[in-house]
Design an enzyme around this catalytic site. Sequence first.
Site, PDB file in Angstrom:
ATOM      1  CB  CYS A  61      -0.930   0.011   1.211  1.00  0.00           C
ATOM      2  SG  CYS A  61      -1.971   1.475   1.241  1.00  0.00           S
TER       3      CYS A  61
ATOM      4  CE  LYS B  98      -1.988  -6.762  -4.345  1.00  0.00           C
ATOM      5  NZ  LYS B  98      -1.941  -5.322  -4.077  1.00  0.00           N
TER       6      LYS B  98
ATOM      7  CG  ASN C  84      -1.826  -6.872  -8.880  1.00  0.00           C
ATOM      8  OD1 ASN C  84      -1.441  -5.962  -8.151  1.00  0.00           O
ATOM      9  ND2 ASN C  84      -2.991  -6.819  -9.469  1.00  0.00           N
ATOM     10  N   GLY C  85      -1.038  -6.328 -11.929  1.00  0.00           N
ATOM     11  CA  GLY C  85      -0.773  -4.999 -12.486  1.00  0.00           C
ATOM     12  C   GLY C  85      -1.187  -4.888 -13.929  1.00  0.00           C
ATOM     13  CG  ASP C  86      -0.941  -1.783 -15.678  1.00  0.00           C
ATOM     14  OD1 ASP C  86      -1.621  -1.259 -14.781  1.00  0.00           O
ATOM     15  OD2 ASP C  86       0.143  -1.320 -16.077  1.00  0.00           O
TER      16      ASP C  86
ATOM     17  NE  ARG D 139      -5.532   0.108 -11.256  1.00  0.00           N
ATOM     18  CZ  ARG D 139      -4.464   0.682 -11.771  1.00  0.00           C
ATOM     19  NH1 ARG D 139      -4.412   1.988 -11.854  1.00  0.00           N
ATOM     20  NH2 ARG D 139      -3.449  -0.062 -12.192  1.00  0.00           N
TER      21      ARG D 139
HETATM   22  C1  LIG Z   1      -9.035   1.698  -4.912  1.00  0.00           C
HETATM   23  C2  LIG Z   1      -7.905   0.742  -4.653  1.00  0.00           C
HETATM   24  C3  LIG Z   1      -7.765   0.177  -3.395  1.00  0.00           C
HETATM   25  C4  LIG Z   1      -6.716  -0.721  -3.139  1.00  0.00           C
HETATM   26  N1  LIG Z   1      -6.633  -1.305  -1.921  1.00  0.00           N
HETATM   27  C5  LIG Z   1      -5.680  -2.254  -1.684  1.00  0.00           C
HETATM   28  C6  LIG Z   1      -5.644  -2.978  -0.470  1.00  0.00           C
HETATM   29  O1  LIG Z   1      -6.480  -2.795   0.440  1.00  0.00           O
HETATM   30  N2  LIG Z   1      -4.643  -3.896  -0.309  1.00  0.00           N
HETATM   31  C7  LIG Z   1      -3.706  -4.135  -1.290  1.00  0.00           C
HETATM   32  O2  LIG Z   1      -2.832  -4.978  -1.111  1.00  0.00           O
HETATM   33  N3  LIG Z   1      -3.746  -3.483  -2.460  1.00  0.00           N
HETATM   34  C8  LIG Z   1      -4.707  -2.561  -2.690  1.00  0.00           C
HETATM   35  N4  LIG Z   1      -4.770  -1.954  -3.909  1.00  0.00           N
HETATM   36  C9  LIG Z   1      -3.845  -2.340  -4.977  1.00  0.00           C
HETATM   37  C10 LIG Z   1      -4.465  -3.429  -5.869  1.00  0.00           C
HETATM   38  O3  LIG Z   1      -4.666  -4.625  -5.121  1.00  0.00           O
HETATM   39  C11 LIG Z   1      -3.555  -3.754  -7.065  1.00  0.00           C
HETATM   40  O4  LIG Z   1      -2.305  -4.164  -6.584  1.00  0.00           O
HETATM   41  C12 LIG Z   1      -3.336  -2.554  -7.991  1.00  0.00           C
HETATM   42  O5  LIG Z   1      -4.547  -1.875  -8.243  1.00  0.00           O
HETATM   43  C13 LIG Z   1      -2.704  -3.000  -9.332  1.00  0.00           C
HETATM   44  O6  LIG Z   1      -3.519  -3.935  -9.993  1.00  0.00           O
HETATM   45  P1  LIG Z   1      -4.502  -3.520 -11.217  1.00  0.00           P
HETATM   46  O7  LIG Z   1      -3.655  -2.824 -12.240  1.00  0.00           O
HETATM   47  O8  LIG Z   1      -5.076  -4.808 -11.696  1.00  0.00           O
HETATM   48  O9  LIG Z   1      -5.529  -2.581 -10.637  1.00  0.00           O
HETATM   49  C14 LIG Z   1      -5.787  -1.034  -4.170  1.00  0.00           C
HETATM   50  C15 LIG Z   1      -5.940  -0.459  -5.420  1.00  0.00           C
HETATM   51  C16 LIG Z   1      -6.971   0.428  -5.688  1.00  0.00           C
HETATM   52  C17 LIG Z   1      -7.107   1.017  -7.065  1.00  0.00           C
END
Ligand SMILES: Cc1cc2nc3c(=O)[nH]c(=O)nc-3n(C[C@H](O)[C@H](O)[C@H](O)COP(=O)(O)O)c2cc1C
Length: 334
Positions: free
Chosen positions: A104, A144, A205-207, A230
């Site tokens: 985070c 994570k 994870n990511g994008d 997302r």
């Molecule tokens: C609104 C929001 C809240 C998130 N909250 C957490 C969380 O509580 N714990 C965590 O490990 N990652 C959190 N993340 C990160 C996501 O788990 C993920 O690692 C990040 O969005 C990248 O993946 P994506 O590109 O598929 O969105 C959050 C991301 C977003 C956008």
Amino acid sequence: MSDTIKIGKVTIPRTAALAPMAGVADRAYRLMCKRYGAAYVVSEMVSAKGICYSDRKTAELCTVTDEERPMAVQLFGSEPDFMADAVKIVLEYRPDIIDINMGCPVPKVVGTGAGSALMKDVKLAASITEAAVRAAGDTPVTVKIRSGWNADGINAPEMAKALEGAGAAAIAVHGRTRDMFYSGESDSGVIRAVKGAVSIPVIGNGDVTDGASCRAMYEETGCDLVMIGRGSYGNPFIFRETEAALKGEEYIPPTLEEKMRVMLEHIRFIIELSGKCEELAMHEARKHAAWYMNGYYGSAKFRGRCYQLSSYAEAEALAAEFIELQKSREINNA
Ligand SMILES: Cc1cc2nc3c(=O)[nH]c(=O)nc-3n(C[C@H](O)[C@H](O)[C@H](O)COP(=O)(O)O)c2cc1C
């Protein structure tokens, strides 16, 4: 390639998992994603210290329902003792997995030494993991992480190795540094490097936003499981799409009517599960409604109207109007 992976004693289909997202991926959201095929889901992050001081939100955040399984409860914290005590409390909710947040980027979390601040202190990260693993017994503990703190400190492979040594059962890697927050591109090379550094499962994870990017994540990184955040906004169907892509099957996207029906179902879940009156629950539902309307003619205006919704009946009427607008446009364009 096996169809499933094992994290400790937990078997998970090797398709795509839902990422933890505080303020977004609550129970209603997780249930929608499960319905469309999410292989595994993770709770919103919960403060280890908050749990130890019996925060009133603990039960709301930590409850695991059978429909959500396999599910992890995610904790964040910077002190091994609090982490161990929090794990013992969370175990009462019988999560399949306990996940620790070391990614985070938010100042409020990083300022306490938790979340991605731990990317700068591998030794403390390992101590926290070790304490959690000891307290968790046979419930697997995963972590994570991000690729590193900043561009000069890409240390995910080293961090992952240390966490494996501390007893972590799997590592999820978001391929961005803390400094990037959510901008720029996620680096799949770092995820591949982590996969090469450890022998426990690695979650990439990511994008990932569709079937093709999910396949690419598996192929480019060799990861054991893909995790989507997302890309699931207003789009629980992404889990069906990615599964089809991985199996080489044809994917038929939902019609607008189906999307609006699912949006209304999601809103009903939010009202039912939030424990709030309809009007307050609708405040939570607004952003989700807006996401379901993304990408269509006139979306911007309708998304604005989603942020005014204060009852389910209004959401129903708005969905019907949105469908009518798209239909009349089709007729005009024909
Ligand atoms: C609104 C929001 C809240 C998130 N909250 C957490 C969380 O509580 N714990 C965590 O490990 N990652 C959190 N993340 C990160 C996501 O788990 C993920 O690692 C990040 O969005 C990248 O993946 P994506 O590109 O598929 O969105 C959050 C991301 C977003 C956008």
